[in-house]
Design a protein around this motif. Structure first.
Motif, short mmCIF file in Angstrom:
data_model
loop_
_atom_site.label_atom_id
_atom_site.label_comp_id
_atom_site.label_asym_id
_atom_site.label_seq_id
_atom_site.Cartn_x
_atom_site.Cartn_y
_atom_site.Cartn_z
N PRO A 128 0.79 -1.23 0.00
CA PRO A 128 0.00 0.00 0.00
C PRO A 128 0.82 1.29 0.00
CG PRO A 128 -0.83 -1.57 1.62
CD PRO A 128 0.44 -2.12 1.11
N LEU A 129 2.05 1.25 0.53
CA LEU A 129 2.84 2.48 0.63
C LEU A 129 3.80 2.68 -0.54
CD1 LEU A 129 3.81 2.75 4.42
CD2 LEU A 129 1.92 3.82 3.19
N LYS A 130 3.81 1.78 -1.49
CA LYS A 130 4.78 1.90 -2.57
C LYS A 130 4.57 3.18 -3.38
CE LYS A 130 7.10 -0.46 -6.35
NZ LYS A 130 7.25 -1.70 -7.13
N GLY A 131 3.32 3.50 -3.69
CA GLY A 131 3.05 4.71 -4.45
C GLY A 131 3.50 5.96 -3.73
N MET A 132 3.29 6.00 -2.41
CA MET A 132 3.73 7.14 -1.62
C MET A 132 5.25 7.27 -1.66
SD MET A 132 5.39 7.89 1.45
CE MET A 132 5.19 6.42 2.45
N LEU A 133 5.95 6.16 -1.55
CA LEU A 133 7.41 6.19 -1.59
C LEU A 133 7.92 6.65 -2.96
CD1 LEU A 133 8.71 3.02 0.29
CD2 LEU A 133 9.23 5.41 0.82
N GLU A 134 7.31 6.14 -4.02
CA GLU A 134 7.74 6.53 -5.37
C GLU A 134 7.54 8.02 -5.58
OE1 GLU A 134 7.10 2.55 -8.09
OE2 GLU A 134 5.34 3.75 -7.57
N ALA A 135 6.42 8.55 -5.09
CA ALA A 135 6.18 9.99 -5.24
C ALA A 135 7.18 10.81 -4.43
CB ALA A 135 4.75 10.32 -4.80
N ALA A 136 7.47 10.36 -3.20
CA ALA A 136 8.38 11.10 -2.32
C ALA A 136 9.81 11.07 -2.84
CB ALA A 136 8.32 10.53 -0.91
N CYS A 137 10.16 10.03 -3.61
CA CYS A 137 11.54 9.89 -4.10
C CYS A 137 11.66 10.22 -5.59
CB CYS A 137 12.04 8.46 -3.86
SG CYS A 137 12.16 7.98 -2.12
N SER A 138 10.64 10.82 -6.17
CA SER A 138 10.62 11.03 -7.62
C SER A 138 11.76 11.92 -8.11
CB SER A 138 9.27 11.63 -8.03
OG SER A 138 9.06 12.89 -7.40
N GLU A 139 12.26 12.80 -7.24
CA GLU A 139 13.34 13.70 -7.64
C GLU A 139 14.71 13.22 -7.16
OE1 GLU A 139 12.40 17.65 -6.43
OE2 GLU A 139 10.52 17.73 -7.57
N ARG A 140 14.76 12.05 -6.56
CA ARG A 140 16.03 11.53 -6.05
C ARG A 140 16.73 10.72 -7.13
NH1 ARG A 140 14.33 14.29 -2.49
NH2 ARG A 140 15.87 15.56 -3.56
N ASN A 141 18.00 11.04 -7.38
CA ASN A 141 18.81 10.27 -8.33
C ASN A 141 19.46 9.05 -7.69
OD1 ASN A 141 18.40 12.04 -10.56
ND2 ASN A 141 19.89 13.48 -9.66
N ASN A 142 19.38 8.97 -6.37
CA ASN A 142 20.05 7.87 -5.65
C ASN A 142 19.08 6.79 -5.20
OD1 ASN A 142 18.77 9.46 -3.75
ND2 ASN A 142 20.41 9.30 -2.22
N VAL A 143 17.91 6.69 -5.82
CA VAL A 143 16.92 5.68 -5.45
C VAL A 143 16.50 4.90 -6.69
CG1 VAL A 143 14.66 5.25 -4.40
CG2 VAL A 143 16.07 7.15 -3.58
N ARG A 144 16.42 3.58 -6.55
CA ARG A 144 15.90 2.72 -7.60
C ARG A 144 14.76 1.88 -7.01
NH1 ARG A 144 19.36 5.59 -9.23
NH2 ARG A 144 21.10 5.11 -10.65
N PHE A 145 13.70 1.68 -7.80
CA PHE A 145 12.57 0.85 -7.38
C PHE A 145 12.49 -0.39 -8.26
CE2 PHE A 145 11.25 4.84 -5.49
CZ PHE A 145 10.60 4.44 -4.32
N MET A 146 12.09 -1.50 -7.64
CA MET A 146 11.81 -2.73 -8.39
C MET A 146 10.59 -3.40 -7.77
SD MET A 146 15.24 -4.83 -9.38
CE MET A 146 15.48 -5.40 -7.71
#
Length: 436
Positions: free
Chosen positions: A283-301
């Motif tokens: 449930p929190l994945k979308g929130m995390l992706e939005a919060a890290c959208s401008e971070r170059n040091n984060v990757r999601f899988m």
């Protein structure tokens, strides 16, 4: 000679078990992994295992089309399964989660009773979550003359109120009274850590009935790879000089994942050579992706296939284990076993003296729950000190081999199952009940 119940197997003869559990394979994150592996290993050892469970849905919270509908029977890797339909909310919250668990409690009851009367098991084992399946297990055991066993992965009643999923003092008192009544109805109650077993004792479970049966890791499958130079690094375009800090698992409320977004921002602002790899669903994945959208040091899988788990864990230089303070000693994250077996240090959020802090001590660094600044500092220390990473990682691997070996844990379960069948007190109690 010690008396046995009339239809109990003699020592070393195969056991017959009926297992009631909300989650099972092909779900493989968290609790279903352990329920499935326990059942399959017991079957491999010659025991007869039948499982009443739900259709797969976790952690995507969606039932595949092929599994929708009424009750269905199937055989999976030698285990006979009865899948009971249930309500699966798209956006699980306090009330919808409650209805979700209630629906499985209702639909699993007739399946459990039917299996108990036709299979005549020696032991009826139920796994919590969902604690609401406990009445079905007690009824099935009573009707078939079997022993009853509750295995607690999470103290979900406490967690629901501590994490704010459910509210109200009166509701909590009612829920705790019901929980205590059910706990005391089982012949054995087990849980996964020493601190969680102590909580069982505080809830009134007798010392001789309360067991610690840990989760485990297959240390021959998840190994300490010599290098984190895996295919994932290239596929995700992770800089060669960056350390990888990995979180892999369910993305839900009790994990305290909100701190990871702030930690990523802190690390990037400090130009720390670390890439956060966040792998999972929830449930929190979308929130995390939005919060890290401008971070170059984060990757999601997304979640990776179970056969890729060893390589995924080996991609990490550092494992991340966030957790909310309210969940301390109510849960012990199941993902910890693989982290330790992979031979990498862990940065965990935990208060001193809690079960998680004790398990991680000497294998990583502990920071206060919710403190993203402290977690960022701990990650920076490990990223910049390769010798410390190697030292703590080697200690983590040794601990996995010593305390979390799959074969040893299931040996203990098997021995405890035979003990409960030969318990003189239970035999006498059953005889008295039969004579009434």
């Amino acid at each position: 000679m010690q008396e046995l119940r009339a239809n109990a197997p003699m020592p070393d003869q195969p056991l017959k078990l009926l297992v009631i559990g909300l989650n099972y394979a092909p779900d493989f994150i968290g609790i279903p992994k352990y329920t499935t592996e326990l059942c399959e290993e017991l079957a491999r050892r010659g025991h007869e295992v039948t499982v009443v469970t739900a259709p797969p849905y976790y952690p995507a919270w969606e039932v595949p089309a092929a599994y929708r509908g009424a009750w269905r029977a199937e055989t999976l890797n030698g285990i006979r399964l009865i899948r009971a339909p249930l309500y699966v909310p798209k956006n699980p919250g306090g009330l919808t989660r409650l209805l979700h668990h209630l629906s499985f409690a209702a639909t699993s009851l007739p399946a459990a009773v039917w299996c108990a009367l036709t299979k005549r098991p020696d032991i009826v084992l139920t796994v919590a979550p969902s604690f609401m399946s406990a009445p079905a297990a007690l009824i099935a055991a009573k009707l078939s003359g079997a022993r009853s066993w509750l295995h607690i992965q999470d103290f979900e009643v406490d967690a629901a109120f501590e994490l704010g999923m459910l509210k109200g003092e009166r509701a909590r008192r009612w829920a705790e009274r019901l929980e205590r009544t059910l706990l005391l109805g089982f012949d054995r109650v087990s849980t996964i850590s020493a601190s969680m077993r102590r909580l069982l004792l505080r809830k009134g479970v007798k010392d001789e009935a309360a067991l610690e049966i840990r989760n485990w890791v297959d240390i021959d499958t998840v190994t300490a790879w010599p290098s984190s130079n895996t295919s994932y690094r290239e596929a995700l375009n992770i800089p060669a000089d960056h350390a990888v800090a990995l979180y892999s698992g369910n993305m839900a409320g009790k994990q305290g994942l909100e701190a990871l977004a702030d930690m990523a921002a802190r690390l990037e602002a400090q130009s720390t050579k670390v890439t956060l790899l966040l792998c999972g669903q929830g449930p929190l994945k979308g929130m995390l992706e939005a919060a890290c959208s401008e971070r170059n040091n984060v990757r999601f899988m997304d979640l990776q296939p179970i056969e890729k788990l060893p390589e995924l864990l080996a991609t990490a230089d550092i494992h991340l284990l966030p957790q909310r303070a309210e969940a301390a000693d109510l849960v012990l994250p199941s993902k910890l076993t693989g982290m330790l077996a992979s031979g990498r240090p862990v940065v965990a959020m935990a208060d001193a003296g809690t079960g998680l802090a004790i398990e991680v001590e000497g294998c990583g660094l502990i920071v206060p729950p919710g403190d993203s600044e402290a977690m960022a500092h701990a990650v920076t220390i490990l990223a910049q000190d390769s010798e410390l990473r190697l030292e703590l990682g080697a200690a983590a691997r040794r601990r996995a081999e010593d305390a979390w070996r799959m074969s040893s844990v299931i040996d203990r379960f098997e021995a405890s199952a035979r003990e409960v069948l030969s318990d003189q007190t239970l035999v006498a109690s059953a005889a008295r009940a039969h004579s009434l």
